[in-house]
Write a protein that holds these residues in place. Structure first.
Motif, PDB file in Angstrom:
ATOM      1  N   ALA A  92       0.831  -1.205   0.000  1.00  0.00           N
ATOM      2  CA  ALA A  92       0.000   0.000   0.000  1.00  0.00           C
ATOM      3  C   ALA A  92       0.861   1.248   0.000  1.00  0.00           C
ATOM      4  N   SER A  93       1.954   1.193   0.743  1.00  0.00           N
ATOM      5  CA  SER A  93       2.865   2.339   0.789  1.00  0.00           C
ATOM      6  C   SER A  93       3.506   2.585  -0.570  1.00  0.00           C
ATOM      7  N   ALA A  94       3.963   1.500  -1.232  1.00  0.00           N
ATOM      8  CA  ALA A  94       4.586   1.650  -2.549  1.00  0.00           C
ATOM      9  C   ALA A  94       3.593   2.178  -3.575  1.00  0.00           C
ATOM     10  N   ALA A  95       2.314   1.782  -3.452  1.00  0.00           N
ATOM     11  CA  ALA A  95       1.301   2.205  -4.421  1.00  0.00           C
ATOM     12  C   ALA A  95       1.039   3.699  -4.384  1.00  0.00           C
ATOM     13  N   THR A  96       1.363   4.361  -3.282  1.00  0.00           N
ATOM     14  CA  THR A  96       1.084   5.802  -3.175  1.00  0.00           C
ATOM     15  C   THR A  96       1.852   6.611  -4.212  1.00  0.00           C
ATOM     16  N   ALA A  97       2.959   6.064  -4.723  1.00  0.00           N
ATOM     17  CA  ALA A  97       3.727   6.807  -5.725  1.00  0.00           C
ATOM     18  C   ALA A  97       2.907   7.065  -6.978  1.00  0.00           C
ATOM     19  N   ALA A 150       3.992  -3.060  -9.719  1.00  0.00           N
ATOM     20  CA  ALA A 150       4.040  -3.736  -8.421  1.00  0.00           C
ATOM     21  C   ALA A 150       3.601  -5.185  -8.568  1.00  0.00           C
ATOM     22  N   GLU A 151       4.549  -6.099  -8.376  1.00  0.00           N
ATOM     23  CA  GLU A 151       4.201  -7.518  -8.354  1.00  0.00           C
ATOM     24  C   GLU A 151       3.923  -7.919  -6.916  1.00  0.00           C
ATOM     25  N   ALA A 152       2.747  -8.498  -6.693  1.00  0.00           N
ATOM     26  CA  ALA A 152       2.339  -8.898  -5.347  1.00  0.00           C
ATOM     27  C   ALA A 152       1.981 -10.371  -5.373  1.00  0.00           C
ATOM     28  N   GLY A 153       2.801 -11.186  -4.744  1.00  0.00           N
ATOM     29  CA  GLY A 153       2.560 -12.621  -4.730  1.00  0.00           C
ATOM     30  C   GLY A 153       1.204 -12.967  -4.143  1.00  0.00           C
ATOM     31  N   THR A 154       0.687 -14.125  -4.555  1.00  0.00           N
ATOM     32  CA  THR A 154      -0.612 -14.564  -4.064  1.00  0.00           C
ATOM     33  C   THR A 154      -0.639 -14.540  -2.538  1.00  0.00           C
ATOM     34  N   GLY A 155      -1.681 -13.953  -1.975  1.00  0.00           N
ATOM     35  CA  GLY A 155      -1.810 -13.867  -0.529  1.00  0.00           C
ATOM     36  C   GLY A 155      -1.313 -12.568   0.066  1.00  0.00           C
ATOM     37  N   THR A 156      -0.737 -11.702  -0.779  1.00  0.00           N
ATOM     38  CA  THR A 156      -0.268 -10.407  -0.269  1.00  0.00           C
ATOM     39  C   THR A 156      -1.430  -9.546   0.196  1.00  0.00           C
ATOM     40  N   ARG A 196       9.568   0.377  -9.637  1.00  0.00           N
ATOM     41  CA  ARG A 196       9.423  -1.069  -9.522  1.00  0.00           C
ATOM     42  C   ARG A 196       9.280  -1.472  -8.054  1.00  0.00           C
ATOM     43  N   ALA A 197       8.388  -2.407  -7.801  1.00  0.00           N
ATOM     44  CA  ALA A 197       8.223  -2.925  -6.436  1.00  0.00           C
ATOM     45  C   ALA A 197       7.753  -4.368  -6.523  1.00  0.00           C
TER      46      ALA A 197
END
Length: 904
Positions: A211-216, A232-238, A693-694
C-alpha cells in the motif's frame, strides 16, 4: 402449504439417471426411453438443458426449479444443481442421485412457502399478474405460484412487465469539477489499510508495504506526458486488492476525483466490488462495463411482442426490479439464466446492436445504462475492465470525452493481450455486414433492427441537409456485403457487382492458394500470410476503398451537420434534443467513420509490403472461417506488432498516475532481466520516464503446503492412457481437481472416458465445451461442490479463484507452449531481442505461474500441481515458487503420493 404438482422428480448424472415416481420409488431411467418412462408426466428437475442433454435431449416437458427460484428469489445466484439449490435454501445437501431426486419436491415446497410468506411485500405487488401472464404463455409453474400468492384466479397483467414505468428515474446533475492533485502519504495509506482490515485482522507486513509503494502512483504529475507509473508484483496472498484500494480511496476522497480500477475479467470486477464494501461509509463505488452488457428497455419492449419470450421476459422483469445495476452478463442475473433460454435472448434485450437513440428513446429517463454512466461520473472508485478502458480510449475518452487522471490496472499481465484486441482492426464480411445492418436496418428478413433512417426520421423530416446526406450514405452502404453474403464467397456463384463481396472472394482465392492440403480439405478454418499479396487483389481492394470513401463522406457531413446544429441552436435546443444530437454524432463516428477509416488505411496500404526480415509496424494476415466444413467468412486481420505502444500513447501518457499490478508481472526473480520483461509486456518500456518497480513475495509456505509432480510414464498422445491418468489423479485427490487442456478435442475425448467411472466413485465431473453451461456457471458449481472435478481450457486457467479445499489439484495435460500462428511467429522474431526461444519460454512460465496460482489462495490451503508432459524442459521449472518441492515420478507413485499428501 401451497399446492404442489403431483410430479415425478428427475436427476441425471453421466450414464445414469434416477426418476422418483409418484409412489416414491427411485428407478433408473435410460437414455432413449425417457418419454416412455415418464408416461406423459412432467418431472421436477434442476437445470433442464443440462439434465436433458445427459439423457440425449428427449422432447419432454419439465418443471425446472431454477425457473421457480428465479421468480421467488430474483437477482440471487446459486450453483444450478440439486446440491446448490439445497445450499441456497439451507437444506441438507444431497450426496447421491437418489437423495437429490427425493429432495426436489421439498425444495419446491420451500420456495413456494417463501413466496407465500412474502406475498404482501412491495416487491410482490405485481407478482400475481405477472405470473398469470407467464402462465398464459405456457409457464408450468404459474398455477402453483398463483396459489402461493393467494390469487389462483388472477388475470394476466401486461403492465407488470413494463419496466420503464416501474424503475426509478435518474436525474441530470452539474458536471463534476476537475480533481485536485494532493498526494497520499505512505503513513496515510497504511492507516487507511489498518482501518479497512480491522483490529482483529492477521498482520501482513507485505500488504502494508505494498500500500505504501502504491502511493507513488498518486503523486502530482511533474511534466506533461510523464505520468507516475508503478509496477508492483504482489505474490498470491499479499492482499493487493485492499492494498491499492486504501491509497486509491484516500486520493479520491481528498481530491474529489475518481480513480478507475481496471481488471481483465468480469469475475475479478465483482471480487473487487465486494472488497470495496469495506471502504468508509459514503465512498461511492460503481462497477462499470460496456453498454452491451446492460438491459436496454427499448429492446426489452420490442421483445415483449414475441409470445415465446413471455416466460423468460417475465423472469427478467422480476430480476430488473431487484438488480443492483441492470447488468445482464456477469452481474446479479445468474449465469445459468441464459442457459435455460438461450444466449440470443439476452443479446436481443441488451444494447448490443449500437442502435441507441439516446434522448429520443421514450424510456431514456429510466435507462439503466444511462444511470450507471451518470453514477460513474460522480463515483470515487470506478471498477471497470481492460476492454472498456482501452476501447473507449481508442474513441478519445470515457463517457462523453471524460478522461480519468488516475488508474489502477489489476491483472496487469493481461495488458498486452487486452491492448492487442483493442487496437487490432478486422476487415471481414461479418464486420462490414454489421455496419450495413446498422445503417440500413433489416433488409427483407424478419428483424427488429432499426436502420439509421428510422432512428433519424424526425430530424430528416425537418432538416433538408440531414435528409440529403442521410440518403447518400444509405445508398453508398449498399456497397457493403448484403445479407447471406457467405453463400456468395465462391467466385463461380456470383458476379462482382458488390465491391465488398468481390474483395472477399479475391481474399478467399489467396487463402485457398496458400493453405496446406490438410487445411484446405479440413473442416476447420485456417490462417495464411497476406504478403506477398496476389496482384489480382489490388484492383479489387482499390474499388472497395473508393466505395468506402463514398460512404464515409456523407457520414462525415451528417455528423458535421449535427455538430453545427449543436453550436448554432445552443440557446434554443431542448435538453433531450441536445443529448440526442450529441449521442448520434458520437455513434456515427465510433460505429461507422472510425471503422471505415481504419479499413481504408489497410486497403490503401496493401501494395506496400515489408521486405523479408524487416520489422513491420503491423502484422497483417488472412483467416478463412469455416463452420462444419463450409466457408463462412474471410477476414483480413491487422494487429500492431507491439500493442503496448498504443496503450501507453492513448491511456498512460494523458494520465497523471498509474499502478500496474499482478501476482505474475515478471518471469523470474528480482533481477534486471525479469523487470525488463515486465516493462515490455506492460508497455512501461515506452514511457518517457522510468516506472517505479516494487515486488512483494507471497506469505504462503509453499514448501509445506504444495507439491509439484512431473509425470514421466504417460503417453499423452494415447487418449486411453491420458484419460486413465486423469481418472487416477482425480480419484487420488477425492475430487477437487481442475484439469487443464490445450485442445478442446482432447478435453472432450478424456471427458467421455472418465465421467461415468468418476461418478460411480462419487466424484461429479463437469466440463467446459461439453456441459450445457457457460464458464461462470461451471466455476460456481465447482466452487460449491467440494468433491467435484472440472475440465477446461485457457479461460479456466486464468479465471478461477477458488480458495479452500474445493480446488486441491491442478492437472495440466501438456506444457502450454504458445500457439505457433502468424502473430506469434512475427512477434517472437521482432520482440524477442534476438532470443526467440527465451521469448517462448517466458510465455510458458507465466502461464504455468498463473495455473499454479489457482491452488493456494489462503494460508491453510493445500494442493498439488501435476504436469503430464514427460518432455517438459527443466529450464521452465523456475515458473514455480522457490522452495515448492518438484518431484519427477511415474503415475502410480504420484497417485500414492497425492493421496498421502492431501490426506495429511
Amino acid at each position: 402449504m401451497p399446492f404442489l404438482p403431483d410430479s415425478p422428480a428427475l436427476v441425471a448424472g453421466h450414464g445414469r439417471a434416477v426418476l422418483l415416481t409418484h409412489g416414491g420409488e427411485a428407478v433408473e431411467i435410460r437414455p432413449g426411453s425417457v418419454a416412455k418412462q415418464l408416461g406423459g408426466a412432467v418431472p421436477l428437475l434442476v437445470h433442464g438443458p443440462a439434465t436433458l442433454k445427459r439423457l440425449g435431449n428427449p422432447a419432454v416437458q419439465v418443471l425446472d426449479l431454477l425457473e421457480l427460484f428465479a421468480f421467488v428469489c430474483p437477482a440471487r445466484g446459486l450453483a444450478p444443481t440439486p446440491a446448490g439449490l439445497a445450499r441456497a435454501l439451507e437444506m441438507e445437501v444431497p450426496e447421491t442421485l437418489e437423495e437429490g431426486a427425493r429432495l426436489l419436491a421439498p425444495m419446491a415446497e420451500a420456495l413456494l412457502a417463501r413466496l407465500a410468506a412474502g406475498k404482501n411485500v412491495p416487491a410482490n405487488q405485481d407478482a400475481a399478474g405477472l405470473a398469470a401472464r407467464m402462465g398464459a404463455a405456457g409457464w408450468g409453474w404459474a398455477p402453483y405460484v398463483l396459489a402461493a400468492l393467494g390469487q389462483p384466479a388472477a388475470r394476466p397483467d401486461g403492465m407488470a412487465m413494463r419496466l420503464w414505468k416501474r424503475l426509478p428515474k435518474w436525474e441530470e446533475s452539474a458536471p463534476r469539477p476537475p480533481p485536485s492533485a494532493f498526494a497520499v502519504t505512505s503513513g496515510q495509506a497504511r492507516a487507511r489499510l489498518a482501518t479497512l482490515l480491522g483490529p482483529e485482522a492477521e498482520q501482513r507486513p507485505a500488504q502494508a508495504d505494498y500500500a505504501s509503494a502504491a502511493t507513488a502512483a498518486f503523486e502530482p504529475r511533474q511534466a506533461e506526458g510523464q505520468p507516475h507509473v508503478v509496477l508492483a508484483e504482489a505474490g498470491t496472498g499479499t492482499g493487493k486488492t485492499l492494498g491499492y484500494l486504501a491509497p486509491a480511496s484516500l486520493w479520491a476522497q481528498q481530491n474529489k476525483g475518481a480513480v478507475w480500477v481496471s481488471t481483465f475479467t468480469r469475475h475479478l470486477q465483482r471480487q473487487i466490488e465486494q472488497e470495496a464494501g469495506r471502504l468508509p461509509e459514503g465512498t461511492k463505488v460503481v462497477l462499470r462495463k460496456g453498454r452491451e452488457n446492460y438491459l436496454c428497455l427499448l429492446n426489452f419492449e420490442d421483445a415483449m411482442g414475441v409470445e415465446r419470450y413471455a416466460v423468460p421476459l417475465g423472469l427478467v422483469a422480476r430480476w430488473a426490479m431487484a438488480s443492483a445495476d441492470g447488468d445482464l452478463f456477469g452481474g446479479d442475473l445468474p449465469g445459468w439464466f441464459a442457459e435455460l433460454y438461450g444466449h440470443g435472448l439476452l443479446a436481443q434485450i441488451a444494447d448490443r446492436r449500437g442502435e441507441c437513440i439516446h434522448a429520443a428513446c421514450p424510456h431514456f429517463s429510466a435507462c439503466v445504462i444511462e444511470r450507471v454512466i451518470r453514477n460513474a461520473r460522480e463515483a470515487d472508485l470506478v471498477i471497470a475492465n481492460h476492454a472498456l478502458v482501452m476501447a473507449q480510449a481508442v474513441w478519445g475518452g470515457l463517457d462523453d470525452d471524460y478522461v480519468p487522471t488516475r488508474y489502477v490496472f489489476d491483472e496487469g499481465h493481461h495488458i498486452f493481450d487486452a491492448a492487442d484486441s483493442a487496437f487490432a482492426v478486422e476487415l471481414s464480411g461479418a464486420a462490414m455486414a454489421e455496419l450495413r445492418r446498422w445503417l440500413l436496418g433489416a433488409e427483407g428478413a424478419r428483424s427488429r433492427a432499426r436502420g439509421l433512417a428510422r432512428r433519424l426520421e424526425d430530424f430528416a423530416a425537418t432538416d433538408d441537409a440531414i435528409k440529403r446526406t442521410l440518403d447518400a450514405a444509405l445508398l453508398a452502404a449498399k456497397a457493403l456485403p448484403a445479407p447471406m453474403f457467405s453463400t456468395r464467397l465462391d467466385p463461380e456463384l456470383e458476379s462482382d457487382k458488390n465491391p465488398a463481396e468481390a474483395f472477399l472472394r479475391a481474399l478467399r482465392v489467396q487463402a485457398l492458394a496458400r493453405g496446406t492440403e490438410a487445411e484446405i480439405k479440413g473442416a476447420m478454418g485456417f490462417e495464411v500470410d497476406l504478403h506477398p499479396i496476389d496482384p489480382g487483389i489490388l484492383p479489387v481492394a482499390a474499388a472497395l476503398s473508393a466505395a468506402l470513401e463514398k460512404l464515409r463522406l456523407p457520414l462525415v457531413a451528417l455528423r458535421q451537420r449535427f455538430l453545427e446544429r449543436l453550436e448554432a441552436e445552443a440557446e434554443t435546443l431542448e435538453e433531450t434534443s441536445r443529448q440526442r444530437l450529441e449521442g448520434t454524432a458520437r455513434s456515427i463516428k465510433r460505429r461507422a467513420i472510425d471503422s471505415i477509416t481504419a479499413w481504408r488505411r489497410i486497403l490503401d496500404g496493401l501494395a506496400a509490403e515489408a521486405k523479408p526480415g524487416e520489422r513491420p509496424g503491423r502484422i497483417e494476415f488472412l483467416r478463412l472461417d469455416r463452420e462444419a466444413g463450409t466457408d463462412r467468412d474471410v477476414l483480413l486481420l491487422s494487429h500492431l506488432l507491439d500493442p503496448t505502444e498504443a496503450f501507453i500513447e492513448t491511456i498512460a501518457r494523458p494520465a497523471h498516475g498509474m499502478l500496474i499490478t499482478s501476482a505474475t508481472l515478471r518471469d523470474g526473480t528480482d533481477n534486471e532481466t525479469a523487470w525488463e520483461g515486465a516493462e515490455a509486456r506492460t508497455g512501461a518500456a515506452h514511457l518517457a520516464a522510468p516506472a517505479i518497480r516494487a515486488a512483494f513475495g507471497s506469505p504462503f509456505d509453499y514448501a509445506d503446503r504444495t507439491r509439484i509432480a512431473l509425470i514421466t510414464d504417460v503417453n499423452t498422445q494415447d487418449m486411453g492412457a491420458l484419460a486413465g491418468a486423469y481418472q487416477a489423479l482425480f480419484q487420488a485427490a477425492g475430487g477437487g481437481g481442475l484439469g487443464l487442456f490445450t485442445a478442446i478435442s482432447r478435453l472432450r475425448a478424456v471427458q467421455a472416458r472418465i465421467a461415468k467411472p468418476l461418478e460411480e466413485a462419487g466424484i461429479a465431473l463437469y466440463a467446459q465445451h461439453v456441459d450445457a453451461m457457460d464458464n461462470a456457471t461451471l466455476v460456481d458449481i465447482f466452487r460449491a461442490e467440494e468433491h467435484s472435478c472440472l475440465l477446461g481450457t485457457d479461460a479456466m486457467r486464468d479465471g478461477v479463484d477458488i480458495p479452500g479445499n474445493a480446488l486441491r489439484l491442478v492437472v495440466f495435460e501438456r506444457t502450454p507452449w504458445p500457439r505457433p500462428d502468424i502473430l506469434h511467429r512475427t512477434r517472437r522474431t521482432h520482440l524477442s531481442g534476438g532470443a526467440p526461444k527465451d521469448y517462448d519460454d517466458a510465455i510458458v512460465r507465466l502461464r504455468l505461474r498463473q495455473a499454479f496460482g489457482r491452488l493456494i489462495r489462503r494460508a491453510d490451503d493445500r494442493g498439488v500441481f501435476v504436469l503430464l508432459d514427460r518432455q517438459m524442459p527443466s529450464r521452465l521449472l523456475s515458473a514455480f515458487p522457490e522452495g515448492a518441492p518438484v518431484i519427477r515420478s511415474g503415475l502410480a507413485e504420484a497417485v500414492a503420493g497425492i493421496r498421502r499428501f492431501l490426506q495429511g
